[in-house]
Enzyme design. Sequence first.
Site, PDB file in Angstrom:
ATOM      1  N   SER A   1      98.375  -9.739  56.405  1.00 19.16           N
ATOM      2  CA  SER A   1      99.347  -9.908  55.329  1.00 19.16           C
ATOM      3  C   SER A   1      98.923 -10.934  54.293  1.00 19.16           C
ATOM      4  O   SER A   1      99.407 -10.911  53.158  1.00 19.16           O
ATOM      5  CB  SER A   1     100.715 -10.287  55.906  1.00 19.16           C
ATOM      6  OG  SER A   1     100.606 -11.449  56.705  1.00 19.16           O
TER       7      SER A   1
ATOM      8  N   GLY B   1     109.436  -1.169  61.603  1.00 15.90           N
ATOM      9  CA  GLY B   1     110.111  -1.151  62.894  1.00 15.90           C
ATOM     10  C   GLY B   1     109.222  -0.517  63.934  1.00 15.90           C
ATOM     11  O   GLY B   1     108.863   0.660  63.805  1.00 15.90           O
TER      12      GLY B   1
ATOM     13  N   TYR C   1     106.194  -9.996  52.003  1.00 19.22           N
ATOM     14  CA  TYR C   1     105.679  -9.626  53.325  1.00 19.22           C
ATOM     15  C   TYR C   1     106.109  -8.264  53.829  1.00 19.22           C
ATOM     16  O   TYR C   1     105.295  -7.520  54.366  1.00 19.22           O
ATOM     17  CB  TYR C   1     106.099 -10.698  54.343  1.00 19.22           C
ATOM     18  CG  TYR C   1     105.712 -10.366  55.773  1.00 19.22           C
ATOM     19  CD1 TYR C   1     104.374 -10.380  56.163  1.00 19.22           C
ATOM     20  CD2 TYR C   1     106.675 -10.043  56.725  1.00 19.22           C
ATOM     21  CE1 TYR C   1     104.001 -10.077  57.467  1.00 19.22           C
ATOM     22  CE2 TYR C   1     106.314  -9.749  58.033  1.00 19.22           C
ATOM     23  CZ  TYR C   1     104.973  -9.761  58.401  1.00 19.22           C
ATOM     24  OH  TYR C   1     104.617  -9.453  59.679  1.00 19.22           O
TER      25      TYR C   1
ATOM     26  N   ASP D   1      98.283 -17.749  53.870  1.00 14.51           N
ATOM     27  CA  ASP D   1      99.180 -16.924  54.675  1.00 14.51           C
ATOM     28  C   ASP D   1     100.441 -16.660  53.869  1.00 14.51           C
ATOM     29  O   ASP D   1     100.702 -17.328  52.859  1.00 14.51           O
ATOM     30  CB  ASP D   1      99.513 -17.634  55.989  1.00 14.51           C
ATOM     31  CG  ASP D   1      99.958 -16.659  57.085  1.00 14.51           C
ATOM     32  OD1 ASP D   1     100.045 -15.451  56.810  1.00 14.51           O
ATOM     33  OD2 ASP D   1     100.226 -17.126  58.209  1.00 14.51           O
TER      34      ASP D   1
ATOM     35  N   ASN E   1     119.260   0.820  57.164  1.00 16.08           N
ATOM     36  CA  ASN E   1     118.409  -0.350  57.008  1.00 16.08           C
ATOM     37  C   ASN E   1     119.271  -1.459  56.420  1.00 16.08           C
ATOM     38  O   ASN E   1     119.810  -1.314  55.325  1.00 16.08           O
ATOM     39  CB  ASN E   1     117.243  -0.029  56.077  1.00 16.08           C
ATOM     40  CG  ASN E   1     116.385  -1.246  55.753  1.00 16.08           C
ATOM     41  OD1 ASN E   1     115.757  -1.288  54.698  1.00 16.08           O
ATOM     42  ND2 ASN E   1     116.345  -2.224  56.627  1.00 16.08           N
ATOM     43  N   GLY E   2     119.410  -2.561  57.137  1.00 19.13           N
ATOM     44  CA  GLY E   2     120.212  -3.680  56.653  1.00 19.13           C
ATOM     45  C   GLY E   2     121.052  -4.276  57.762  1.00 19.13           C
ATOM     46  O   GLY E   2     120.921  -3.910  58.933  1.00 19.13           O
TER      47      GLY E   2
ATOM     48  N   CYS F   1     114.177  -2.329  60.111  1.00 19.97           N
ATOM     49  CA  CYS F   1     114.103  -0.879  60.177  1.00 19.97           C
ATOM     50  C   CYS F   1     113.659  -0.243  58.869  1.00 19.97           C
ATOM     51  O   CYS F   1     113.605  -0.881  57.829  1.00 19.97           O
ATOM     52  CB  CYS F   1     115.445  -0.287  60.607  1.00 19.97           C
ATOM     53  SG  CYS F   1     116.872  -0.994  59.796  1.00 19.97           S
TER      54      CYS F   1
END
Length: 490
Positions: free
Chosen positions: A298, A42, A257, A360, A117-118, A16
């Site tokens: 990414s 999210g 990331y 990657d 968030n967490g 999130c």
Amino acid sequence: MLTTNPFDDDKLREECGVFGIWGADTASSFVALGLHALQHRGQEAAGIVSSDGEHYHAHRAMGHVAGNFDRDDIIRKLSGRVAIGHVRYSTTGETALRNVQPLFADLSDGGFAVAHNGNLSNAMTLRKALNRRGSIFQSTSDTEVIIHLVATSSKSGIIDRLGDALRQVEGAYSLVCLTPEGLVACRDPLGIRPLVMGKIGDATIFASETVALDVIGAHYIRDVEPGEMILVNEAGERSFHPFAKAAPRPCIFEHVYFARPDSVVDGTSVYEVRKNIGAELSREAPIEADFVVPVPDSGVPAALGFSHASGIPFELGIIRSHYVGRTFIQPSQDVRHLGVKLKHNANSALIKGKRIVLVDDSIVRGTTSLKIVKMMRDAGATEVHMRIASPPTKHSCFYGVDTPERSKLIASHMSVEDMAKYIDADSLAFISIDGLYRALGDNRDADRPQRCDACFTGNYPTTLTDCDPGTDEGTKEAEMADQVVRFVAR
């Protein structure tokens, strides 16, 4: 339904992102824009709660921010000069509107809304105790535990009550809360999850990443400190430190990331760190090749760093379509296998007859890497080497990241050599944990890590009451991790 994003489906998922603003006309409009910028954190659901001083207004919906919060009628209903918002990516737990944040409750001294968030690693234990005391839960989210702890606190004043509640939890949290006393932002004592503070005019903003400030034209002030609680209201901004001081352990994977590359995390440009990671990787695992090819999107910054440091040309050997949704209804079973090419396709004219290095950010289950290597071989590559811009992911995360149980993490039960054989690469190498720290400008102290690197090292910074990460064969750990992800349906 057929997933058309085969590369992204085998990634670790941040669960999130949060955004809050105090003191702006049409505050909810700013929140909606901020959530757009945080959509990568999210993509399953989004919500906004606002206050006009007398009433709270809420809108929560499944799906992306676009389509749910770009309508004038919805924003008009979310009136007031203070608002908070949340974007959600759930784990394998229940996907339901009741779990979409911000969560809201009417407490004894007024309304209380929270966006989190967490993950709380003792949420199940606390929930059981609260149930025995008569609490009635309306969701399966660990965030609701915080609301009940605040509601049942014997302290007075929101700062003391929230502090009392958070001293009972373990794990990771960055919070923005709407309360009768004002907007509150808080970060856990270890600072595992990020939270920044900004300004636009006289308005104060909190967000998971600086990119959300950029999008609305705000300027970055500072990070919310680990263990800091900030109250913003008509009297101004007040900072509190209600927790025992601890050595910070911010999540290292934000740099690898999770965060957008145009964000600044812990005072460092994410884009520059990712380029540094690629450069370190090229020095640690050199290879002769014709091209460096990023796995989009990414892998691009690390591939650029690898190319610059190695002198091997950077080329787009995999082309991504940006016009395909996450899923589509397959027209027939006969063409199901073609769906993967809607999202990513090999640049065959470039790849044929060449030795390539694929870069990657991570390998989780290995299924994605297998597909990518096959795609390159099918396009005519003579050699396919793979370089990974993080160490092997061997351990589950219990701090707000959707990680498979340990038994499904390929690096937990395979050597690098065995992984190379599994994905059919000519060679495979990961950056070392020391190399990752060097890319961040740190000298790693294995005895006292400066960051949370538990997914790589198994060195968890907090106690884990609801889960046992130490079981080797994945039996008990898999059961406990599965319990956590079923319960934490953020």
